[in-house]
Motif scaffolding. Structure first.
Motif, PDB file in Angstrom:
ATOM      1  N   ALA A   1       0.838  -1.205   0.000  1.00  0.00           N
ATOM      2  CA  ALA A   1       0.000   0.000   0.000  1.00  0.00           C
ATOM      3  C   ALA A   1       0.870   1.251   0.000  1.00  0.00           C
ATOM      4  CB  ALA A   1      -0.943  -0.004   1.199  1.00  0.00           C
ATOM      5  N   GLN A   2       1.942   1.242   0.791  1.00  0.00           N
ATOM      6  CA  GLN A   2       2.855   2.403   0.820  1.00  0.00           C
ATOM      7  C   GLN A   2       3.578   2.560  -0.508  1.00  0.00           C
ATOM      8  OE1 GLN A   2       5.542   3.105   4.088  1.00  0.00           O
ATOM      9  NE2 GLN A   2       4.197   2.019   5.517  1.00  0.00           N
ATOM     10  N   LEU A   3       4.008   1.452  -1.090  1.00  0.00           N
ATOM     11  CA  LEU A   3       4.726   1.516  -2.363  1.00  0.00           C
ATOM     12  C   LEU A   3       3.810   2.046  -3.468  1.00  0.00           C
ATOM     13  CD1 LEU A   3       7.379   1.003  -3.806  1.00  0.00           C
ATOM     14  CD2 LEU A   3       6.667  -1.368  -4.153  1.00  0.00           C
ATOM     15  N   ALA A   4       2.587   1.534  -3.529  1.00  0.00           N
ATOM     16  CA  ALA A   4       1.629   2.020  -4.524  1.00  0.00           C
ATOM     17  C   ALA A   4       1.306   3.493  -4.269  1.00  0.00           C
ATOM     18  CB  ALA A   4       0.356   1.179  -4.486  1.00  0.00           C
TER      19      ALA A   4
ATOM     20  N   ASP B   1       1.739   6.729  -6.829  1.00  0.00           N
ATOM     21  CA  ASP B   1       0.664   7.693  -7.066  1.00  0.00           C
ATOM     22  C   ASP B   1       1.095   9.114  -6.696  1.00  0.00           C
ATOM     23  OD1 ASP B   1      -1.969   8.488  -7.732  1.00  0.00           O
ATOM     24  OD2 ASP B   1      -2.640   8.215  -5.666  1.00  0.00           O
ATOM     25  N   LYS B   2       1.678   9.272  -5.525  1.00  0.00           N
ATOM     26  CA  LYS B   2       2.080  10.599  -5.027  1.00  0.00           C
ATOM     27  C   LYS B   2       3.089  11.282  -5.943  1.00  0.00           C
ATOM     28  CE  LYS B   2       4.482  12.789  -1.159  1.00  0.00           C
ATOM     29  NZ  LYS B   2       5.148  12.562   0.131  1.00  0.00           N
ATOM     30  N   HIS B   3       4.048  10.522  -6.456  1.00  0.00           N
ATOM     31  CA  HIS B   3       5.127  11.108  -7.256  1.00  0.00           C
ATOM     32  C   HIS B   3       4.878  11.023  -8.759  1.00  0.00           C
ATOM     33  CE1 HIS B   3       7.606  11.742  -3.731  1.00  0.00           C
ATOM     34  NE2 HIS B   3       7.337  10.510  -3.350  1.00  0.00           N
ATOM     35  N   GLY B   4       3.753  10.443  -9.169  1.00  0.00           N
ATOM     36  CA  GLY B   4       3.468  10.315 -10.600  1.00  0.00           C
ATOM     37  C   GLY B   4       4.497   9.460 -11.317  1.00  0.00           C
TER      38      GLY B   4
END
Length: 182
Positions: free
Chosen positions: A80-83, A87-90
């Motif tokens: 979940a953190q990796l995904a 998402d956060k950094h595009g």
């Protein structure tokens, strides 16, 4: 110290080998060669010995002008953190073993929409993995990058087209010989 100017003027393999052999490394005299050092390494969570294969991968991104996002240990162990980091950094390109890539695609497809390329390496790419990646990110290429554990880095790479799993073609600068037992 490595600068972008150094990297753009030399082959990544040569640069990695130069820093990897520590022949004229000032720090080698103090027994600290081949370990991550400095505030930058600390901020990125890079500690301990430098793995030459991972170092080459890091250099490849820098040389191409890409922004490199490194997951810390906690994110690397938590899908979940990796995904969320993708998402956060595009993030547009993700390198992972096929089973991890497929698990991320299955559990968090909505957080992986920015991906335009999956690079899978380190274990067998199976048809099921490929289907999961294509379903989560239909716009993304899936590149199967293949090498043996005896070499530092992959020697074959190829975009998968859906007509079965292929090993691709030799990467620039590599030669491949297929041998049989007869």
């Amino acid at each position: 110290m490595i600068s972008h100017k150094n990297l753009t003027r030399a082959d990544i393999g040569d640069v990695a080998a130069y820093y990897g052999d520590a022949a004229d490394d000032y720090y080698a005299k103090e027994g600290e060669s081949q370990v991550w050092q400095g505030r930058g390494a600390e901020a990125l969570g890079l500690v301990g010995e430098v793995d030459n294969g991972r170092f080459r991968e890091l250099l490849a991104g820098v040389v191409s002008g890409a922004t490199t996002v490194l997951a810390d240990d906690a994110a690397a162990r938590d899908g979940a953190q990796l995904a969320g980091s993708v998402d956060k950094h595009g993030v547009t390109q993700l390198l992972a073993v096929p089973s991890l890539a497929a698990a991320l695609a299955d559990a968090h497809p909505d957080r992986l929409r920015s991906l335009t390329r999956w690079i899978v390496s380190g274990e067998e790419l199976r048809a099921g993995h490929l289907a999961q990646l294509a379903q989560a990110c239909p716009q993304a290429d899936v590149v199967n990058s293949y090498g043996s554990s005896e070499v530092t880095g992959d020697v074959l790479t190829g975009v998968q087209s859906g007509n079965g799993i292929t090993l691709g073609t030799a990467v620039p600068g590599a030669g491949v010989h297929l041998l049989d037992r007869t």
